[in-house]
Scaffold this motif. Structure first.
Motif, PDB file in Angstrom:
ATOM      1  N   PHE A  30       0.783  -1.083  -0.045  1.00  0.00           N
ATOM      2  CA  PHE A  30       0.019   0.044   0.142  1.00  0.00           C
ATOM      3  C   PHE A  30       0.806   1.374   0.045  1.00  0.00           C
ATOM      4  CE2 PHE A  30      -2.558   3.232   2.390  1.00  0.00           C
ATOM      5  CZ  PHE A  30      -3.119   3.380   1.488  1.00  0.00           C
ATOM      6  N   ILE A  31       1.990   1.165   0.926  1.00  0.00           N
ATOM      7  CA  ILE A  31       2.713   2.648   0.807  1.00  0.00           C
ATOM      8  C   ILE A  31       4.120   2.254   1.108  1.00  0.00           C
ATOM      9  CG2 ILE A  31       2.819   4.546   2.148  1.00  0.00           C
ATOM     10  CD1 ILE A  31       0.853   3.606   4.306  1.00  0.00           C
ATOM     11  N   SER A  32       4.664   1.495   0.024  1.00  0.00           N
ATOM     12  CA  SER A  32       6.081   1.454   0.101  1.00  0.00           C
ATOM     13  C   SER A  32       6.610   1.229  -1.156  1.00  0.00           C
ATOM     14  CB  SER A  32       6.674   0.365   1.029  1.00  0.00           C
ATOM     15  OG  SER A  32       6.340  -0.946   0.433  1.00  0.00           O
ATOM     16  N   THR A  33       8.096   1.066  -1.535  1.00  0.00           N
ATOM     17  CA  THR A  33       8.685   0.673  -2.818  1.00  0.00           C
ATOM     18  C   THR A  33       9.283  -0.787  -2.625  1.00  0.00           C
ATOM     19  OG1 THR A  33      10.470   2.028  -2.058  1.00  0.00           O
ATOM     20  CG2 THR A  33       8.963   2.968  -3.397  1.00  0.00           C
ATOM     21  N   ALA A  34       8.855  -1.695  -1.932  1.00  0.00           N
ATOM     22  CA  ALA A  34       9.276  -2.853  -1.698  1.00  0.00           C
ATOM     23  C   ALA A  34       9.543  -3.650  -3.052  1.00  0.00           C
ATOM     24  CB  ALA A  34       8.511  -3.895  -0.598  1.00  0.00           C
ATOM     25  N   ALA A  35      10.539  -4.188  -3.350  1.00  0.00           N
ATOM     26  CA  ALA A  35      11.118  -4.963  -4.607  1.00  0.00           C
ATOM     27  C   ALA A  35      11.974  -6.071  -4.172  1.00  0.00           C
ATOM     28  CB  ALA A  35      11.432  -4.322  -5.642  1.00  0.00           C
ATOM     29  N   LEU A  36      12.315  -6.737  -5.252  1.00  0.00           N
ATOM     30  CA  LEU A  36      13.231  -7.793  -4.944  1.00  0.00           C
ATOM     31  C   LEU A  36      14.763  -7.330  -5.608  1.00  0.00           C
ATOM     32  CD1 LEU A  36      11.382 -10.829  -6.251  1.00  0.00           C
ATOM     33  CD2 LEU A  36      11.527  -9.943  -4.081  1.00  0.00           C
ATOM     34  N   ASP A  37      15.146  -5.968  -5.251  1.00  0.00           N
ATOM     35  CA  ASP A  37      16.199  -5.393  -5.601  1.00  0.00           C
ATOM     36  C   ASP A  37      17.211  -5.727  -4.655  1.00  0.00           C
ATOM     37  OD1 ASP A  37      14.949  -4.095  -3.611  1.00  0.00           O
ATOM     38  OD2 ASP A  37      15.904  -2.111  -4.186  1.00  0.00           O
ATOM     39  N   SER A  38      17.264  -6.213  -3.636  1.00  0.00           N
ATOM     40  CA  SER A  38      18.375  -6.284  -2.879  1.00  0.00           C
ATOM     41  C   SER A  38      18.977  -7.759  -2.691  1.00  0.00           C
ATOM     42  CB  SER A  38      18.021  -6.075  -1.143  1.00  0.00           C
ATOM     43  OG  SER A  38      16.805  -7.011  -0.626  1.00  0.00           O
ATOM     44  N   LEU A  66      13.142   4.790  -8.605  1.00  0.00           N
ATOM     45  CA  LEU A  66      12.906   5.351  -9.805  1.00  0.00           C
ATOM     46  C   LEU A  66      11.803   4.932 -10.572  1.00  0.00           C
ATOM     47  CD1 LEU A  66      13.900   7.574 -12.064  1.00  0.00           C
ATOM     48  CD2 LEU A  66      15.539   5.557 -12.891  1.00  0.00           C
ATOM     49  N   THR A  67      11.671   3.314 -10.792  1.00  0.00           N
ATOM     50  CA  THR A  67      10.753   2.692 -11.428  1.00  0.00           C
ATOM     51  C   THR A  67       9.520   2.680 -10.449  1.00  0.00           C
ATOM     52  OG1 THR A  67      11.352   0.713 -10.322  1.00  0.00           O
ATOM     53  CG2 THR A  67      12.296   1.182 -12.570  1.00  0.00           C
ATOM     54  N   SER A  68       9.266   3.390  -9.385  1.00  0.00           N
ATOM     55  CA  SER A  68       8.132   3.430  -8.612  1.00  0.00           C
ATOM     56  C   SER A  68       7.638   4.935  -8.558  1.00  0.00           C
ATOM     57  CB  SER A  68       8.317   3.138  -7.141  1.00  0.00           C
ATOM     58  OG  SER A  68       8.844   1.819  -6.961  1.00  0.00           O
ATOM     59  N   LEU A  72       8.633   8.681  -2.019  1.00  0.00           N
ATOM     60  CA  LEU A  72       8.852   9.306  -0.852  1.00  0.00           C
ATOM     61  C   LEU A  72      10.150  10.532  -1.209  1.00  0.00           C
ATOM     62  CD1 LEU A  72       9.491   6.223   1.465  1.00  0.00           C
ATOM     63  CD2 LEU A  72       7.668   8.125   1.489  1.00  0.00           C
ATOM     64  N   GLY A  73      10.290  10.851  -2.663  1.00  0.00           N
ATOM     65  CA  GLY A  73      11.135  11.981  -2.626  1.00  0.00           C
ATOM     66  C   GLY A  73      12.394  11.745  -2.453  1.00  0.00           C
ATOM     67  N   PRO A  74      13.116  12.864  -1.956  1.00  0.00           N
ATOM     68  CA  PRO A  74      14.626  12.658  -1.419  1.00  0.00           C
ATOM     69  C   PRO A  74      14.795  11.797   0.046  1.00  0.00           C
ATOM     70  CG  PRO A  74      13.588  14.855  -0.828  1.00  0.00           C
ATOM     71  CD  PRO A  74      12.691  14.126  -1.597  1.00  0.00           C
ATOM     72  N   LEU A  75      13.837  11.301   0.453  1.00  0.00           N
ATOM     73  CA  LEU A  75      13.671  10.408   1.654  1.00  0.00           C
ATOM     74  C   LEU A  75      14.422   9.124   1.116  1.00  0.00           C
ATOM     75  CD1 LEU A  75      10.596  11.065   3.618  1.00  0.00           C
ATOM     76  CD2 LEU A  75      13.002  12.032   4.012  1.00  0.00           C
ATOM     77  N   HIS A  76      14.509   8.971  -0.402  1.00  0.00           N
ATOM     78  CA  HIS A  76      14.936   7.622  -0.724  1.00  0.00           C
ATOM     79  C   HIS A  76      16.396   7.651  -0.580  1.00  0.00           C
ATOM     80  CE1 HIS A  76      11.699   5.513  -2.428  1.00  0.00           C
ATOM     81  NE2 HIS A  76      11.035   6.536  -2.710  1.00  0.00           N
ATOM     82  N   ILE A  77      17.101   8.766  -0.519  1.00  0.00           N
ATOM     83  CA  ILE A  77      18.544   8.850   0.056  1.00  0.00           C
ATOM     84  C   ILE A  77      18.666   8.066   1.091  1.00  0.00           C
ATOM     85  CG2 ILE A  77      20.318  10.300   0.555  1.00  0.00           C
ATOM     86  CD1 ILE A  77      19.205  12.432  -1.541  1.00  0.00           C
ATOM     87  N   ILE A  78      17.932   8.276   2.185  1.00  0.00           N
ATOM     88  CA  ILE A  78      18.081   7.523   3.538  1.00  0.00           C
ATOM     89  C   ILE A  78      17.835   6.205   3.277  1.00  0.00           C
ATOM     90  CG2 ILE A  78      16.821   7.280   5.740  1.00  0.00           C
ATOM     91  CD1 ILE A  78      16.141  10.046   5.447  1.00  0.00           C
ATOM     92  N   ILE A  79      17.023   5.522   2.741  1.00  0.00           N
ATOM     93  CA  ILE A  79      16.829   4.198   2.228  1.00  0.00           C
ATOM     94  C   ILE A  79      17.817   3.676   1.699  1.00  0.00           C
ATOM     95  CG2 ILE A  79      15.302   2.546   1.384  1.00  0.00           C
ATOM     96  CD1 ILE A  79      12.998   4.570   1.569  1.00  0.00           C
TER      97      ILE A  79
END
Length: 164
Positions: A30-38, A66-68, A72-79
């Motif tokens: 619902f609210i995240s960019t969870a994927a099989l990237d890790s 990027l593909t999502s 979360l804008g610049p907060l993706h830097i933290i992630i």
């Protein structure tokens, strides 16, 4: 020496590219960019240093964001930085032979601790809403790694043995 550095750079880029493929496989949330990237970054610790595998994980998260649509804008830097740290910890534990403990530690770090800053930055509701999908994505990524890592380790050891 230059050839070895180039080899490591190419391997890091290849792992990051495979992370990009995993970034296209989203975990429904619902609210995240969870994927099989890790998963590819975690597998990268078999033949890369923990920091280089972490860099591949950082790049993989940016591609997921990027593909999502960067929700979360610049907060993706933290992630992305958290991803680098989590893969680095996994890699250090792997290199030190902590083959049992690396799994629960990474599950807790990536599945619970990494999203924790967003409890305070965004809201408790966001944290609790995203937690399930992040945990699910972490478990799926770690299952992929647990299945593939023994095979990759054997292939890598065999390949290294022939090269010498």
């Amino acid at each position: 020496m230059e050839r070895q550095k180039l080899r490591k750079l190419i391997l890091t880029a290849m792992v990051a590219a495979i992370c990009a493929v995993g970034a296209m496989i989203k975990v429904p949330a619902f609210i995240s960019t969870a994927a099989l990237d890790s998963a590819p970054a975690f597998l990268g610790v078999v033949f890369l240093s923990p920091i280089l595998a972490g860099v591949a994980g950082l790049i993989g998260h940016f591609i997921t964001a990027l593909t999502s649509g960067f929700p979360l804008g610049p907060l993706h830097i933290i992630i992305a930085v958290e991803m680098l740290i989590v893969v680095w910890v996994f890699g250090m534990m792997h290199k030190k032979g902590m083959h049992f403990w690396k799994w629960p530690v990474v599950l807790v770090l990536n599945g619970i601790v990494a999203p924790l800053p967003f409890y305070f930055i965004i809201s408790p509701a966001f944290f609790w809403g995203a937690l399930g999908s992040i945990l699910m994505a972490t478990v799926i990524n770690l299952i992929i790694v647990a299945v593939a890592m023994p095979i990759l380790s054997k292939v890598f050891v065999r390949k290294e043995g022939r090269a010498q």
